[in-house]
Enzyme design. Structure first.
Site, PDB file in Angstrom:
ATOM      1  N   ASP C 151      46.611  40.357  51.137  1.00 38.13           N
ATOM      2  CA  ASP C 151      45.153  40.202  51.055  1.00 38.13           C
ATOM      3  C   ASP C 151      44.818  38.822  51.611  1.00 38.13           C
ATOM      4  OD1 ASP C 151      45.497  42.567  49.665  1.00 38.13           O
ATOM      5  OD2 ASP C 151      44.037  42.064  48.102  1.00 38.13           O
ATOM      6  N   LYS C 215      38.052  43.982  52.651  1.00 37.31           N
ATOM      7  CA  LYS C 215      37.870  43.714  51.219  1.00 37.31           C
ATOM      8  C   LYS C 215      36.683  42.778  51.053  1.00 37.31           C
ATOM      9  CE  LYS C 215      40.478  41.457  47.451  1.00 37.31           C
ATOM     10  NZ  LYS C 215      41.793  40.916  47.053  1.00 37.31           N
ATOM     11  N   LYS C 251      38.051  47.779  50.108  1.00 38.73           N
ATOM     12  CA  LYS C 251      38.393  47.324  48.759  1.00 38.73           C
ATOM     13  C   LYS C 251      37.320  46.390  48.213  1.00 38.73           C
ATOM     14  CE  LYS C 251      41.730  44.642  46.050  1.00 38.73           C
ATOM     15  NZ  LYS C 251      42.974  43.839  46.087  1.00 38.73           N
TER      16      LYS C 251
END
Lengths: 282, 484, 315
Positions: C151, C215, C251
């Site tokens: 991430d 995300k 996400k």
């Protein structure tokens, strides 16, 4: 010294910035109270009305798109031109209305002042009839007055100049164009007004003036589908008013008549309110 | 369940009690009513109740009651106290909001999400807004001490029964008029529930009278000599008939009539929100909206992209039980209206336009119509000109901004229009050119009591909402304008 | 095809492409998100949704006070969220800082959670304010320690000052380090990008540069995963699929604490990107306290009565 022989004026219609005779070739005779001949004004036909509406429609968006400042200046210019013709208006009014020159001059001065009053409204309508509306949500919402379009105006028989000005000025100052029917009994000041207008930078077609019979033309005003609004202040017979309203319902014309003092409501009667929404966000 | 689907989520009907039969609401109490006709749940064709068919006599009694209330109480009451009654009504409507919403969805067929989130809150808001006007009429724009007209006859349509009632009654009462209101034939129930609200608010008897019935009942009201002011929302055809009927009188009329709004999408539009706006414009309330964005004008260079996204989005519209909280498109209000939608859609097919609807299952009973678009429509098609008043969108293309405006204005109607563009100057330019009373730029079908609503041309006379709408219920005391 | 044939990799082509994206009207996007939030998800739908959400949770701890014991406990929870009910699925992933990756990996493997990936926040999380060499090393460390998902944060400063190419190159570089070894989630930190126009542009930029997931947030900045931001990102992956036939995941992370919030996310997915995205391989929710609320709701649905936090394990 022999008296000079007068050069008489031919009184014609005022359509699309020009002075045509009626397409019908008709005129009617005006005589003064003592019976002497005055003039043969045109007896406008429904086809003259049709032509005038066509001219008014063609001129409308351009006139509405002129700035309010510009429209105000042009209207004021008309007052300037009127002021230089007080004698001519007064002579015509006194001749037809059988009032003294002095009284007639007073009416002309009042009419000119009325015109000046209207001219100043052109750029203030949004301030009195517009609004920003506090709606519940992230939107900017505002209402503005807009001209209606083409308006017909049947001017009153009495007060031939002042009544006509009350019929024309409040309509055109906001960006409408007008087809006005002058007093049948006293049409001369109307044509003189047309001459004033013709030399005042008002775009052709914005103001069209017909002379003729209201009984004949009013129903055609009422039924014309390209006329958006109608001032019937000059129609008095209840049966004709009802007939006009029935006929005008076919395109839901805004039909009004007015009495009393001039007011901005008279201007707003031939305007539409437009409300615009837009989101607020980044 | 193998995928994430929405299980039925029905709003309970138990909150409403529907009588087996209703009379009229005259002079503060319910009459028995003589002849009755059924009112249906259009989603099931189930008969909900029997509604009284108002006769000339009953209209007469209602107008008399309104006249007495006007003369003896309402015109003498202070603006402050009139306002307090309106505040009471607004509050009771909020308290009973769920009841109103369920009843509206049952009787009208509209999704509970809309009646709950749009119709009922807006109706209460209209009373709240106008309550505040009641003691401020000197600022309405007609000079000091303007007068009410007297008795207002009000006729409302079936598409937003309670909301249209509030658009009519709230300003009329605030301005000091009393009213006789006739709800639409197919949707009387929330008006009758509103009558109970008037009782709970202890509104003086006769200030609000409700006479149910059909077109003849409405005609009796319009032609009644005791009426001083007419307010009508409905078809242009009936609006014109009213204008003719009152021609020999000096009665003032406000008319909110039909529309065929253009929703113009420029190539610099915010596309995703625009697609939502198109959907909201034509499928909100099953398209039973006079200001619906029923003509979609797409700039040619983005037409394919927008149509593709629109179709994907339309496939997600959930058609079905109005009381299901997840329903987006409910039932068509009546068999008659469904027939009209079929007729005009069939005309679209016959005239060579191309019809598209997403796959969706329709319930077996009740009145239903799939969300539908027609492409390849030209100005000459009937579906381009006539108001369908259903979930049917006609799609056109244009090449230049001028062409868009020309097409948008090429109609006898002028109620509303939409503009989609991220360019401010273009929005203002188009707003100026469009001949319509309400312009939604980068949004659509938004309503608010503070925002004037009403049309140009054959879409009607006058405005409702805001100061402009209030003025229609007043006459100036010093102003020389006579609205014939 | 390189960059899906949408750009040629030059700064000019990237800027041009981002310029072709339609603007987002904030009010319109908010209004759509608000309407979707009114969807009523009951009974069988809710039961299905709860399990689906559990399988999508990236169970996260990103605290300075994280310890190996805390991470191990979280891993146990990830494998068997409700020890009293083995029908509860395991979560989508464990999400930790770099130095906890090997601990998490070992613990998951020990408890039979081999299938649960460890996601590491890398590239100088959460601010992204470090040299490229440090970010690259950060990523390499995480993968070497067993992270299956990276991430990464983008350089918001570079994005906001218009240095799109810099952001693009950073993502590409990290993408190359990940290679086949790790999935790449690109954190946009939408709370700092502020406008939905920026969110849309950043989404496409990240997808073009090779993101597997986009995300919303680090969880350290508010607002985080608002419904509107998720809506705009879901529109972006939907449109990107139309252009490329490749589905990129989304996400949301930060601020999703209740079952109700999480189910609203599923509604957004279903009605925006489409039901194809309703799988842990294309939709994850970064959360910590959410899981216990899901478990309590699940108990309520199973037993018929409201439960108490005393009956779910705190970690």
């Amino acid at each position: 010294m022999s008296e000079r022989l007068e050069v008489r004026k031919t009184y014609k219609l005022y359509i699309n910035g020009a002075f045509p005779r009626s397409e019908s070739g008709r005129t009617y005779e005006l005589r003064s109270e003592d019976g002497s001949f005055i003039a043969n004004p045109c007896l406008a036909s429904r086809k003259d009305l049709r032509d005038a509406v066509t001219a008014a429609r063609a001129a409308q968006s351009g006139w509405a798109n002129a700035t309010a400042y510009n429209r105000g200046q042009i209207l004021y210019r008309i007052a300037e031109m009127m002021d230089g013709r007080i004698d001519q208006f007064a002579r015509e009014i006194s001749l037809l209305d059988g009032i003294s020159r002095k009284e007639a001059e007073m009416e002309v001065r009042a009419a000119t002042d009325r015109w000046v009053w209207y001219a100043g409204w052109s750029d203030k309508l949004g301030a009195i009839a517009g609004a920003t509306n506090p709606v519940s949500g992230p939107f900017y919402n505002f209402t503005i007055p807009e001209p209606l379009g083409v308006v017909g105006a049947i001017a009153p028989e009495r007060k031939s100049l002042l009544g006509l000005i009350d019929a024309i000025a409040p309509v055109i100052l906001s960006g409408n164009t007008v087809v006005a029917l002058a007093s049948t009994r006293a049409p001369l000041p109307a044509i003189t007004l047309a001459e004033v207008i013709a030399t005042s930078d008002l775009p052709k077609g914005v103001c069209n003036i017909l002379t003729g019979k209201r009984g004949e033309l009013a129903p055609w005003f009422a039924s014309h589908m390209d006329i958006d609004g109608l001032d019937i202040t000059g129609v008095e017979e209840p049966s004709l008013i009802a007939e006009i309203k029935v006929s005008g319902a076919q395109n839901l014309k805004r039909i009004h008549s007015f009495e009393g003092h001039p007011s901005p409501q008279r201007i707003l009667a031939f305007m539409e309110s437009k409300t615009i929404w837009h989101p607020i966000g980044v | 369940m193998r995928t994430f689907e929405y299980a039925p989520a029905l709003e309970s009907r138990s909150i409403v009690t529907i009588g087996s039969e209703y009379g009229h609401f005259i002079n503060g109490s319910f009459t028995k009513g003589r002849n009755h006709f059924p009112t249906l749940d259009p989603s099931t064709e189930e008969i909900l109740s029997q509604i009284a068919l108002g006769s000339v006599d009953e209209v007469d009694a209602a107008v008399d009651s309104a006249r007495v209330a006007y003369e003896s109480i309402w015109s003498k009451m202070s603006g402050r106290d009139r306002g307090k009654y309106l505040y009471r009504i607004a509050r009771i409507m909020q308290e009973r909001a769920r009841e109103f919403a369920v009843l509206e969805s049952l009787d009208n067929g509209k999704p509970i999400r809309e009646s709950r989130d749009v119709d009922v809150p807006l109706a209460a808001a209209h009373f709240f807004y106008h309550a505040g006007w009641a003691d401020k009429l000197d600022y309405a724009g007609l000079g000091d001490s303007p007068h009410p007209h007297g008795v207002a006859g009000q006729i409302i349509p079936w598409n937003f029964p309670l909301l249209m009632l509030s658009w009519k009654i709230a300003p009329a009462l605030a301005a000091g008029n009393t009213v006789v209101l006739k709800p639409a034939e197919t949707t009387s129930l929330t008006a009758l529930l509103f009558a109970q609200v008037c009782q709970q608010a202890e509104l003086p008897a006769g200030v609000v009278n409700i006479v149910t019935g059909n077109g003849q009942t409405g005609a009796a009201l319009v032609n009644h000599p005791g009426i001083d002011k007419i307010a009508f929302t409905g078809s242009t055809e009936v609006g014109k008939a009213i204008a003719r009927a009152i021609a020999p009188t000096s009665i003032k009329a406000t008319l909110e009539l039909g529309g065929k709004a253009a929703n113009i999408v420029f190539d610099d539009a915010p596309i995703d929100e625009c697609v939502e706006g198109i959907v909201n414009g034509i499928f909100f309330n099953q398209g039973h909206v006079c200001c619906a964005g029923s003509r979609l004008l797409l700039q040619e260079n983005i037409a394919d992209e927008v149509l593709a996204k629109l179709k994907v989005r339309m496939a997600k519209i959930r058609v079905g039980n109005p009381l299901d909280k997840n329903t987006d498109l409910g039932a068509i209000n009546s068999q008659e209206q469904l027939n009209k939608i079929h007729e005009l859609s069939n005309a679209g097919d016959a005239e060579g336009a191309e019809r598209w609807s997403p796959e969706c299952e329709l319930p077996g009973r009740g009145y239903w119509f799939r969300p539908t678009i027609f492409t390849g429509v030209t100005q000459a098609h009937r579906i381009a000109q006539e108001e369908i008043f259903g979930p049917v969108l006609s799609v056109f293309t244009f090449r230049t901004p001028d062409e868009a405006i020309e097409k948008a204005n090429n109609t006898p109607y002028g109620l509303s229009a939409g503009i989609w563009s991220e360019k401010g100057s273009k929005i203002l330019w188009a707003s100026q050119k469009l001949k319509a009373g309400v312009i939604w730029a980068n949004t659509f079908n938004k309503f608010d009591p503070a925002s004037p609503f009403g049309g140009y041309k054959e879409s009607g006379w006058g405005r409702e909402g805001g100061r402009h709408g209030l003025m229609a219920y007043l006459r100036g005391s010093e102003v020389g304008v006579e609205n014939e | 095809m390189k960059f899906y044939g949408l750009i040629d990799g030059s700064e000019k082509s990237l800027i041009h492409f981002l310029g072709t994206l339609s603007g987002v009207d904030q009010t319109g996007a908010d209004s759509r998100a608000a309407t979707l939030a009114t969807r009523s998800i009951k009974t069988t739908s809710k039961r299905f949704a709860i399990d689906l959400v559990i399988s999508m949770v990236d169970l996260t701890t990103l605290e300075g006070a994280d310890t190996p014991e805390k991470v191990r406990a979280l891993c146990a929870k990830a494998v068997r969220p409700d020890p009293s009910d083995l029908t509860v699925p395991s979560v989508g992933a464990i999400c930790v800082y770099n130095d906890m990756v090997s601990i998490a990996r070992a613990q998951l493997d020990l408890l039979g959670g081999n299938h649960i990936p460890v996601a590491a926040v890398a590239t100088a999380f959460p601010s992204g304010r470090a040299s490229m060499a440090v970010k690259m090393q950060d990523t390499e460390d995480a993968i070497s320690a067993g992270a299956g998902e990276i991430d990464m944060v983008i350089d918001r400063g570079a994005f906001l000052s218009g240095r799109y190419m810099e952001v693009f190159e950073e993502i590409r570089t990290i993408r190359e380090i990940c290679g086949e070894r790790a999935h790449l989630k690109v954190i946009l930190e939408t709370g700092e990008l502020v406008t939905y126009d920026n969110v849309r542009r950043a989404s496409f930029l990240a997808m073009l540069a090779g993101a597997d997931f986009i995300k919303t947030s680090t969880g350290k900045v508010a607002p985080a995963a608002t419904a509107s931001v998720v809506l705009v990102m879901l529109e972006a992956v939907r449109d990107f699929y139309q252009m490329t036939e490749r589905r990129i995941g989304v996400k949301p992370a930060g601020g999703i604490r209740t079952t109700k919030d999480a189910i609203k996310q599923l509604v957004l997915v279903k009605e925006t990107a489409g039901p194809e995205w309703l799988t842990p391989s294309l939709f994850r929710i970064g959360a910590s306290s959410l899981l216990n609320d899901l478990l309590m709701q699940r108990m309520k649905m199973r037993t018929g009565y409201y439960t108490s936090p005393n009956y779910v394990t705190i970690d």
